[in-house]
Design an enzyme around this catalytic site. Structure first.
Site, PDB file in Angstrom:
ATOM      1  N   CYS A 113       0.809  -1.234   0.000  1.00 53.20           N
ATOM      2  CA  CYS A 113       0.000   0.000   0.000  1.00 53.20           C
ATOM      3  C   CYS A 113       0.835   1.273   0.000  1.00 53.20           C
ATOM      4  O   CYS A 113       0.326   2.352  -0.269  1.00 53.20           O
ATOM      5  CB  CYS A 113      -0.939  -0.001   1.196  1.00 53.20           C
ATOM      6  SG  CYS A 113      -1.984  -1.448   1.220  1.00 53.20           S
ATOM      7  N   HIS A 252      -3.449   6.936   2.498  1.00 50.78           N
ATOM      8  CA  HIS A 252      -3.827   5.630   1.936  1.00 50.78           C
ATOM      9  C   HIS A 252      -5.190   5.250   2.510  1.00 50.78           C
ATOM     10  O   HIS A 252      -5.446   5.388   3.698  1.00 50.78           O
ATOM     11  CB  HIS A 252      -2.768   4.594   2.306  1.00 50.78           C
ATOM     12  CG  HIS A 252      -3.200   3.190   2.036  1.00 50.78           C
ATOM     13  ND1 HIS A 252      -3.735   2.812   0.828  1.00 50.78           N
ATOM     14  CD2 HIS A 252      -3.208   2.086   2.818  1.00 50.78           C
ATOM     15  CE1 HIS A 252      -4.041   1.527   0.878  1.00 50.78           C
ATOM     16  NE2 HIS A 252      -3.735   1.063   2.078  1.00 50.78           N
ATOM     17  N   ASN A 282      -9.952  -0.703  -0.084  1.00 47.87           N
ATOM     18  CA  ASN A 282      -8.492  -0.566  -0.090  1.00 47.87           C
ATOM     19  C   ASN A 282      -7.963  -1.064  -1.436  1.00 47.87           C
ATOM     20  O   ASN A 282      -8.061  -2.248  -1.738  1.00 47.87           O
ATOM     21  CB  ASN A 282      -7.920  -1.394   1.078  1.00 47.87           C
ATOM     22  CG  ASN A 282      -6.407  -1.329   1.166  1.00 47.87           C
ATOM     23  OD1 ASN A 282      -5.739  -0.871   0.245  1.00 47.87           O
ATOM     24  ND2 ASN A 282      -5.871  -1.802   2.268  1.00 47.87           N
TER      25      ASN A 282
HETATM   26  N1  ACO Z   1     -17.675  -9.507   9.570  1.00 50.38           N
HETATM   27  C1  ACO Z   1     -18.070  -9.790  10.829  1.00 50.38           C
HETATM   28  N2  ACO Z   1     -17.209 -10.088  11.821  1.00 50.38           N
HETATM   29  C2  ACO Z   1     -15.895 -10.103  11.527  1.00 50.38           C
HETATM   30  C3  ACO Z   1     -15.419  -9.833  10.223  1.00 50.38           C
HETATM   31  C4  ACO Z   1     -16.363  -9.530   9.220  1.00 50.38           C
HETATM   32  N3  ACO Z   1     -16.013  -9.257   7.957  1.00 50.38           N
HETATM   33  N4  ACO Z   1     -14.072  -9.914  10.232  1.00 50.38           N
HETATM   34  C5  ACO Z   1     -13.699 -10.213  11.495  1.00 50.38           C
HETATM   35  N5  ACO Z   1     -14.809 -10.348  12.274  1.00 50.38           N
HETATM   36  C6  ACO Z   1     -14.890 -10.665  13.702  1.00 50.38           C
HETATM   37  C7  ACO Z   1     -13.637 -11.369  14.207  1.00 50.38           C
HETATM   38  O1  ACO Z   1     -13.742 -12.771  13.991  1.00 50.38           O
HETATM   39  C8  ACO Z   1     -13.692 -11.025  15.679  1.00 50.38           C
HETATM   40  O2  ACO Z   1     -14.640 -11.861  16.322  1.00 50.38           O
HETATM   41  P1  ACO Z   1     -14.396 -12.389  17.850  1.00 50.38           P
HETATM   42  O3  ACO Z   1     -14.366 -11.136  18.678  1.00 50.38           O
HETATM   43  O4  ACO Z   1     -15.585 -13.239  18.066  1.00 50.38           O
HETATM   44  O5  ACO Z   1     -13.087 -13.109  17.796  1.00 50.38           O
HETATM   45  C9  ACO Z   1     -14.257  -9.598  15.702  1.00 50.38           C
HETATM   46  O6  ACO Z   1     -14.932  -9.443  14.436  1.00 50.38           O
HETATM   47  C10 ACO Z   1     -13.202  -8.509  15.872  1.00 50.38           C
HETATM   48  O7  ACO Z   1     -12.141  -8.785  14.927  1.00 50.38           O
HETATM   49  P2  ACO Z   1     -10.899  -7.820  14.793  1.00 50.38           P
HETATM   50  O8  ACO Z   1      -9.949  -8.416  13.776  1.00 50.38           O
HETATM   51  O9  ACO Z   1     -10.355  -7.502  16.153  1.00 50.38           O
HETATM   52  O10 ACO Z   1     -11.610  -6.511  14.180  1.00 50.38           O
HETATM   53  P3  ACO Z   1     -11.006  -5.076  13.928  1.00 50.38           P
HETATM   54  O11 ACO Z   1     -11.794  -4.069  14.613  1.00 50.38           O
HETATM   55  O12 ACO Z   1      -9.508  -5.053  14.125  1.00 50.38           O
HETATM   56  O13 ACO Z   1     -11.299  -4.857  12.361  1.00 50.38           O
HETATM   57  C11 ACO Z   1     -10.067  -4.918  10.288  1.00 50.38           C
HETATM   58  C12 ACO Z   1     -10.730  -5.740  11.412  1.00 50.38           C
HETATM   59  C13 ACO Z   1     -11.152  -4.136   9.579  1.00 50.38           C
HETATM   60  C14 ACO Z   1      -9.407  -5.876   9.312  1.00 50.38           C
HETATM   61  C15 ACO Z   1      -9.026  -3.930  10.882  1.00 50.38           C
HETATM   62  O14 ACO Z   1      -8.219  -4.612  11.812  1.00 50.38           O
HETATM   63  C16 ACO Z   1      -8.146  -3.269   9.861  1.00 50.38           C
HETATM   64  O15 ACO Z   1      -8.579  -2.480   9.048  1.00 50.38           O
HETATM   65  N6  ACO Z   1      -6.810  -3.512   9.930  1.00 50.38           N
HETATM   66  C17 ACO Z   1      -5.813  -2.823   9.149  1.00 50.38           C
HETATM   67  C18 ACO Z   1      -5.798  -3.238   7.706  1.00 50.38           C
HETATM   68  C19 ACO Z   1      -4.689  -2.505   6.982  1.00 50.38           C
HETATM   69  O16 ACO Z   1      -4.584  -1.311   7.071  1.00 50.38           O
HETATM   70  N7  ACO Z   1      -3.803  -3.228   6.311  1.00 50.38           N
HETATM   71  C20 ACO Z   1      -2.624  -2.595   5.743  1.00 50.38           C
HETATM   72  C21 ACO Z   1      -2.749  -2.209   4.352  1.00 50.38           C
HETATM   73  S1  ACO Z   1      -3.238  -3.508   3.282  1.00 50.38           S
HETATM   74  C22 ACO Z   1      -1.924  -3.851   2.190  1.00 50.38           C
HETATM   75  O17 ACO Z   1      -0.799  -3.513   2.394  1.00 50.38           O
HETATM   76  C23 ACO Z   1      -2.254  -4.650   0.954  1.00 50.38           C
END
Ligand code: ACO
Length: 328
Positions: A113, A252, A282
């Site tokens: 990214c 980003h 993204n």
């Molecule tokens: N729908 C419903 N529930 C979900 C989903 C979904 N799509 N995905 C995860 N959950 C659940 C998980 O299983 C978890 O359940 P549990 O509490 O029962 O275990 C709960 O939701 C919380 O999961 P988290 O992973 O802690 O959720 P978070 O608030 O962190 O959001 C997300 C997840 C959106 C992926 C976030 O962490 C994020 O945006 N991370 C950064 C991504 C990023 O910037 N990446 C870098 C760039 S990408 C690149 O370089 C190509």
């Protein structure tokens, strides 16, 4: 010699994948996706529409808006983690040939990214050294090809698209890209990777079909906010530019909560922050130029206005840039 950011262009494929569509594919909901990421929909390339095809359409616009003739472009650099081919030829080579450019220096870089900020720094360095005059930089991604649509933790995030810019030599310091930061730290490599698509994989072979992205989202999120906040504060302090004086903060577009956290840490006003994550998701290396192009096409990006860019992605990589918009 200085490097000026002359023009911007972008392309998004037609097909839209909404949160409602994803509800039918994995155990998720529109409410969860929107609340946790700010994303409503993303665009998906058609079958047979390759990363280079997306890049060509963005590049055509950028070249046209630069006022240059195609024959004046002397280097093409593409940032992508979803190239047409895993090893060769490079997507930049394919783009430059599809554009009808004469044989020029063309290569890809892999910085996920942060790719657009990396290629901006490469263009700046080649121009300042006097080696090149007009560099076409392109962030192009067909992330749908490396996304596992059975994994709700990643498939809700990613989309396809491309953005391109022309960076040209200038003697006018007022037009010059002020500063670009780039960094990488492999100790976080396992947070975000395509573990099965290369010689480092368990199979010790290239295996395109299983090279889907895997991510530890929550840990990535925390490192992203911490690292980006420090990096943008550093670049502003080094250049003695006040956050308040920046017209456009173009981060980003990974997750609205990351954008908001960094924007708040800088005390950015809402009107300074460009947000397009809702409609594109993204798009990795394409996300910053796509957001910039939206701003430009809405009439919101004017000559001389200062842009602050920041990005974070797999590697881990990160970076930031201070760039005045300098059309001819
Ligand atoms: N729908 C419903 N529930 C979900 C989903 C979904 N799509 N995905 C995860 N959950 C659940 C998980 O299983 C978890 O359940 P549990 O509490 O029962 O275990 C709960 O939701 C919380 O999961 P988290 O992973 O802690 O959720 P978070 O608030 O962190 O959001 C997300 C997840 C959106 C992926 C976030 O962490 C994020 O945006 N991370 C950064 C991504 C990023 O910037 N990446 C870098 C760039 S990408 C690149 O370089 C190509």
């Amino acid at each position: 010699m200085y490097a000026a950011f002359r023009s911007i262009g972008a392309y998004v494929p037609e097909r839209i994948l909404t949160n409602a569509d994803l509800e039918k594919m994995v155990d998720t909901s529109d409410e969860w996706i929107y609340k946790r990421t700010g994303i409503k929909e993303r665009h998906i390339a058609a079958e047979g529409e390759h990363t280079s095809d997306l890049g060509v359409k963005a590049a055509e616009l950028a070249i046209e808006r630069s006022g240059l003739d195609k024959s004046e472009i002397d280097m093409v650099v593409c940032a992508t983690i979803s190239p047409d081919y895993f090893t060769m030829p490079s997507t930049a080579t394919l783009i430059s040939t599809k554009l009808g450019l004469p044989p020029v220096t063309a290569f890809d870089i892999s910085a996920a990214c942060t790719g657009f900020i990396y290629i901006l720094s490469i263009a700046k360095a080649f121009i300042e050294s006097g080696m090149k005059k007009n560099v076409l930089i392109i962030g192009a991604e067909k992330l749908s090809a490396i996304t596992d649509y059975t994994d709700r933790g990643t498939c809700i995030l990613f989309g396809d698209g491309a953005g391109a810019a022309v960076i040209s030599a200038t003697e006018n310091k007022d037009e010059a890209i002020v500063e670009v930061h780039t960094a990488a730290d492999g100790t976080y490599a396992d947070l975000l990777m395509t573990p099965n698509g290369g010689t480092g994989s368990v199979h010790d072979s290239l295996d395109a079909e299983s090279s889907f992205m895997q991510m530890k989202g929550n840990e990535t999120f925390k490192v992203a906010v911490r690292t980006l906040t420090k990096d943008v504060k550093d670049i502003l302090a080094e250049t003695k530019i006040e956050a308040d004086s920046i017209e456009h903060f173009i981060p980003h577009q990974a997750n609205y909560r990351i954008i908001k956290a960094v924007g708040d840490a800088l005390k950015m006003r809402e009107d300074q922050v460009v947000v397009t994550v809702e409609k594109y998701g993204n798009t990795s290396g394409a996300s910053i130029p796509m957001a910039m192009n939206d701003l430009y096409e809405a009439g919101g990006l004017k000559k001389g206005e200062m842009m602050l860019l920041d990005a974070f992605g797999g590697g881990l990589t990160w970076g930031s840039a201070l760039v005045p918009f300098s059309p001819k």
